[in-house]
Scaffold this motif. Structure first.
Motif, mmCIF file in Angstrom:
data_model
loop_
_atom_site.group_PDB
_atom_site.id
_atom_site.type_symbol
_atom_site.label_atom_id
_atom_site.label_comp_id
_atom_site.label_asym_id
_atom_site.label_seq_id
_atom_site.Cartn_x
_atom_site.Cartn_y
_atom_site.Cartn_z
ATOM 1 N N GLN A 429 4.503 24.897 -29.405
ATOM 2 C CA GLN A 429 3.995 25.836 -30.403
ATOM 3 C C GLN A 429 4.909 25.836 -31.626
ATOM 4 N N PHE A 430 4.549 25.035 -32.623
ATOM 5 C CA PHE A 430 5.347 24.941 -33.849
ATOM 6 C C PHE A 430 4.472 25.264 -35.058
ATOM 7 N N THR A 431 5.114 25.814 -36.065
ATOM 8 C CA THR A 431 4.438 26.040 -37.329
ATOM 9 C C THR A 431 5.321 25.545 -38.463
ATOM 10 N N THR A 440 7.017 28.908 -32.853
ATOM 11 C CA THR A 440 6.472 30.262 -32.955
ATOM 12 C C THR A 440 6.723 31.041 -31.674
ATOM 13 N N SER A 441 6.673 30.359 -30.531
ATOM 14 C CA SER A 441 6.992 30.967 -29.238
ATOM 15 C C SER A 441 7.295 29.840 -28.268
ATOM 16 N N ALA A 447 6.119 35.627 -26.820
ATOM 17 C CA ALA A 447 6.795 36.482 -27.791
ATOM 18 C C ALA A 447 7.341 37.762 -27.168
ATOM 19 N N VAL A 448 6.628 38.364 -26.215
ATOM 20 C CA VAL A 448 7.091 39.632 -25.646
ATOM 21 C C VAL A 448 8.353 39.424 -24.826
ATOM 22 N N ASP A 449 8.375 38.392 -23.985
ATOM 23 C CA ASP A 449 9.578 38.063 -23.216
ATOM 24 C C ASP A 449 10.770 37.808 -24.132
ATOM 25 N N GLU A 450 10.531 37.034 -25.165
ATOM 26 C CA GLU A 450 11.607 36.666 -26.087
ATOM 27 C C GLU A 450 12.125 37.903 -26.829
ATOM 28 N N LEU A 645 14.168 32.092 -28.875
ATOM 29 C CA LEU A 645 13.395 33.068 -29.642
ATOM 30 C C LEU A 645 12.590 32.338 -30.708
ATOM 31 N N GLY A 646 11.290 32.655 -30.786
ATOM 32 C CA GLY A 646 10.424 32.049 -31.788
ATOM 33 C C GLY A 646 10.120 32.995 -32.939
ATOM 34 N N LEU A 647 9.375 32.486 -33.923
ATOM 35 C CA LEU A 647 9.067 33.271 -35.115
ATOM 36 C C LEU A 647 8.234 34.507 -34.814
ATOM 37 N N ASP A 648 7.333 34.411 -33.817
ATOM 38 C CA ASP A 648 6.471 35.565 -33.513
ATOM 39 C C ASP A 648 7.308 36.760 -33.073
#
Length: 794
Positions: A429-431, A440-441, A447-450, A645-648
């Protein structure tokens, strides 16, 4: 009839200004401009009497200039230069490049014809202390080639006097302005299977196998090329299945596909036919038809050649039914919807050599046109050629879009960061973010876990797209003092400060952190590539000729390690010499220069900074050390439950913590007070003038809007751009919004009229048209989470 009245002495004559088309037309007839990338080489054909100028744009950049005869042999007398130094950059490039891998087309042709770089010598221009904007001009004695190199190596991360390599500009002023060296097409990306020209006002059909790549190039710029593709297997079954714009827009959620997660093009059966891999333009159309007979007849042009008829003729042999108007992927066609929801179009954004690269998902029958429209801006009124190349499925090409800092600068394709080899192993998952691919995640987390890992334990994130500039020299402090809002004179060595960067009207053009490495050495870290250009412009405006602003993003990538356990993760990992602060002693907005492990380890800069609202650090390293730095941090974080950690997740963290984001919470029409970062403008204690100071004094005294926090009722979230109302009338706009896991509420940042900015004020967030649906909300204290910043200070 009205007479033309001559201007009086009190009415100055205004000189006519030439239409500006950066990158398309030369600013002066007969003047050509070329760029030499850091560590790169550019070669240009010259003629007798031409004037050659080499410009050290950022300063302190060595240039190597080599002159060659038309046959590629050394011609030291061509420019009247003393060429007595080895052509080190030219030799290194030729030695390292694989066949066909030299980017410069002129140099590639010379090497293909037997040029031996090992025998060449160069004249050396500029050097360690050349001022920004230094120029050297030479007159060409006869025909030949000029080769200019910008040698460069690795900037030392653990030194405070770094001088990263920078670009050069090569200007050619032709003795005969009628001589114009039309830039040739970019060299093929690989050995092409098909390499053909589609002449202006024609179309061409061709077949492509699954996995092969199609490159469609705009030869002269501003030329539309309509594209059709059909499943070859379905055609053999007697079923016509081609690109379907409606299905594609529905599944991709975009007006047209772009490289990345939203790059596929579907047919009517919702099967993906093709994927966009690279795009150097970023502006296309899937709403309009290919031009057709009716379009021209309705405008009074009967019998006009058109793309639809050209397609019908080309596809007749495949049994494809003719149409009166073909729905196509209209490459380079510049359309948009205006405020009245009308579909409009204008001149294309494409330039000579721009292209789109696509990968076939199945065997295809394709057709490409060079649109003949010459009655409106679609092709800038002058139809030209399109070029087509097809590459083998065995080749692999990076996914990328193109970015330009300013319109006249060359394009830079989207890149991976130094940490991509590790993050790509953890997620797909990249943006695309500011010219780089970022996760992104992460698969297996989300995202919630991160998010919870950062709030409760520790998280690691790649933030390398931040733009870094080394600001060096005796005038460095004076430049920054005059260019940013914070008082740089009060900044100590090993200290960092967060600041706004404003224009003359007080609008924020960027936010940044400034690191003081030494008395005359600073590192400016911002979000926008253009800010470095703007800083150099300020130095010139102020007459500060002993300061250098050197772009160092390519020399410095960074990881953020954030969360309550971040200190424990890094405590045993970071070693510092006695001349630097110990890691354990770092307080908020301080940094140290050290190594990982011990004094033999990887050199790094570690700062106590972040973008999460938690205790956190950033680790800055040279890109070549990126994977090893990630591995060391990852291993140290394992016992502490650290997650990537991702952007989301980052977006949720920063909104909760009231941290603003460019393009959402501020732009160049919004001042720091309206953006919620008024603390960066010490108007009382900073007596020195800086850009925007007078405007900010006025705007602070007469505020119109303020950034506030909103807490929404219910479970429906707000979104960026939602209108905010009190009664019938709009009083604000949502700039950022999220669902807060820790607060269990929907929250938003809102720029609102000061009359309604008090805590407790009841407002409505408008959905749909802003009136048909409203979400009750109230103004609350923000930051929403840890408003007194106790956690990052801990």
């Amino acid at each position: 009839m009205n007479a033309v009245v001559a201007p009086t002495a009190a009415e100055p004559v205004v000189a006519s200004r030439r239409l500006l088309l950066p990158g398309l037309l030369d600013p002066v007839p007969g003047l050509e401009t070329y760029w030499v990338r850091p560590g790169g080489i550019t070669a240009v054909r010259v003629h007798g009497g031409d004037a050659v100028t080499v410009v050290d744009r950022q300063g302190r950049q060595r240039a190597e200039v080599t002159a060659l005869r038309p046959d590629g042999t050394d011609a030291r007398d061509l420019l009247g230069l003393t060429a007595d130094a080895p052509a080190t950059a030219l030799r290194a490039l030729a030695a390292a490049a694989a066949p066909g891998a030299v980017e410069d087309p002129v140099l590639a042709a010379l090497l293909a014809h037997g040029l031996d770089p090992g025998e060449l010598r160069a004249a050396v221009l500029f050097g360690e202390w050349s001022p920004a904007g230094s120029r050297e001009t030479f007159r060409v004695a006869g025909p030949g080639f000029v080769v200019v190199a910008a040698p460069g190596g690795r900037m030392a991360t653990d030194e405070t006097t770094g001088n990263p390599p920078s670009d050069l500009v090569l200007e050619i002023r032709r003795a005969d302005p009628r001589v114009r060296e039309v830039p040739p097409l970019p060299p093929p990306l690989a050995e092409p299977i098909l390499d053909v020209r589609v002449d202006a006002a024609t179309a061409m059909s061709y077949e492509v196998k699954a996995g092969q790549y199609i490159q469609i190039l705009d030869v002269e710029g501003r030329q539309c090329s309509d594209f059709l593709a059909f499943s070859a297997h379905r055609l053999q079954e007697g079923r016509e299945r081609g690109l379907d714009a409606t299905a594609t827009r529905y599944f991709m959620g975009q007006a047209y596909p772009q490289p990345g997660l939203h790059g596929k093009f579907y047919d009517q059966d919702m099967e993906p036919l093709i994927e966009v891999v690279r795009d150097t333009v970023g502006r296309h159309d899937t709403f309009g038809l290919a031009c057709n007979t009716k379009y021209y007849e309705d405008l009074g042009y009967f019998g006009h050649v058109n793309c639809t008829d050209n397609f019908n003729e080309q596809l007749r042999g495949y049994g494809i039914e003719e149409r009166a108007g073909w729905p196509a992927l209209n490459l380079f066609y510049n359309t948009a919807f205006d405020a009245a929801n009308q579909l409009i179009f204008d001149e294309p954004w494409s330039r000579p050599g721009d292209y789109v690269l696509m990968r076939a998902g199945v065997d295809l029958v394709c057709a490409s046109s060079a649109c003949p429209d010459d009655i409106d801006p679609a092709n800038a009124w002058v139809p030209t050629d399109v070029h087509l190349r097809v590459y083998s499925a065995e080749r692999k090409f990076s996914m990328a879009m193109a970015h330009r800092t300013t319109p006249e600068q060359p394009a830079t394709l989207t890149r991976e960061t130094a940490f991509a080899p590790r993050t790509r192993a953890l997620t797909r998952q990249f943006t695309e973010y500011r010219g780089y691919w970022l996760p992104t995640s992460f698969d297996g987390h989300g995202a919630v876990d991160e998010y919870w890992a950062c709030r409760e334990l520790a998280a690691v994130m790649d933030l390398s797209p931040l733009r870094k500039f080394e600001v060096l020299g005796p005038d460095a402090e004076a430049l920054l003092q005059a260019s940013v809002t914070r008082n740089i004179r009060r900044l100590s060595v090993n200290q960092v400060v967060y600041s706004a960067v404003c224009n003359e009207t007080g609008g924020m053009i960027d936010d940044c952190t400034v690191f003081r490495l030494a008395d005359t050495n600073f590192r400016f870290v911002g979000g926008d590539e253009y800010t470095g250009t703007w800083l150099r412009e300020q130095a010139e405006r102020l007459g500060l000729d002993r300061v250098w602003v050197k772009h160092s993003t390519d020399q410095m990538h960074n990881l953020a390690v954030q969360g309550p356990a971040s200190r424990d993760v890094l405590r045993e990992l970071v070693w510092t010499p006695g001349t630097q602060p110990a890691f354990a002693d770092l307080t908020w907005f301080r940094f140290t220069i050290g190594r990982l492990g011990d004094h033999h380890g990887i050199p790094v800069v570690v700062s106590r900074t972040g973008y999460s609202g938690e205790l956190g650090y950033e680790i800055w390293c040279h890109p070549s050390d990126g994977p090893a730095v990630w591995d060391a941090v990852w291993e140290a974080g394992r016992p502490h439950g650290m997650l990537p950690l991702g952007l989301d997740a980052l977006d949720v963290l920063r909104i909760e913590s009231g941290l603003v984001f460019a393009g959402y919470d501020f732009d160049d029409t919004v001042d720091p007070f309206e953006a919620g970062v008024g603390f960066t403008v010490p108007l009382k204690t900073k007596e020195d003038d800086f850009v925007g100071r007078d405007a900010l004094l006025t705007r602070k005294a007469h505020p119109q809007r303020r950034l506030v926090g909103l807490e929404l009722a219910g479970n429906e979230p707000a979104a960026h751009g939602d209108c905010v109302h009190v009664g019938r009338h709009q009083v604000g706009v949502v700039t950022s919004a999220t669902r807060s896991p820790i607060l269990r509420k929907n929250i938003a940042l809102c720029r609102i009229a000061v009359e309604h900015a008090e805590i407790g004020t009841e407002v409505d967030v408008g959905k749909l048209d802003g009136h048909r649906k409203r979400i009750p909300a109230r103004v609350v204290r923000f930051p929403f989470y840890d408003p007194d910043k106790e956690r990052p200070r801990s």
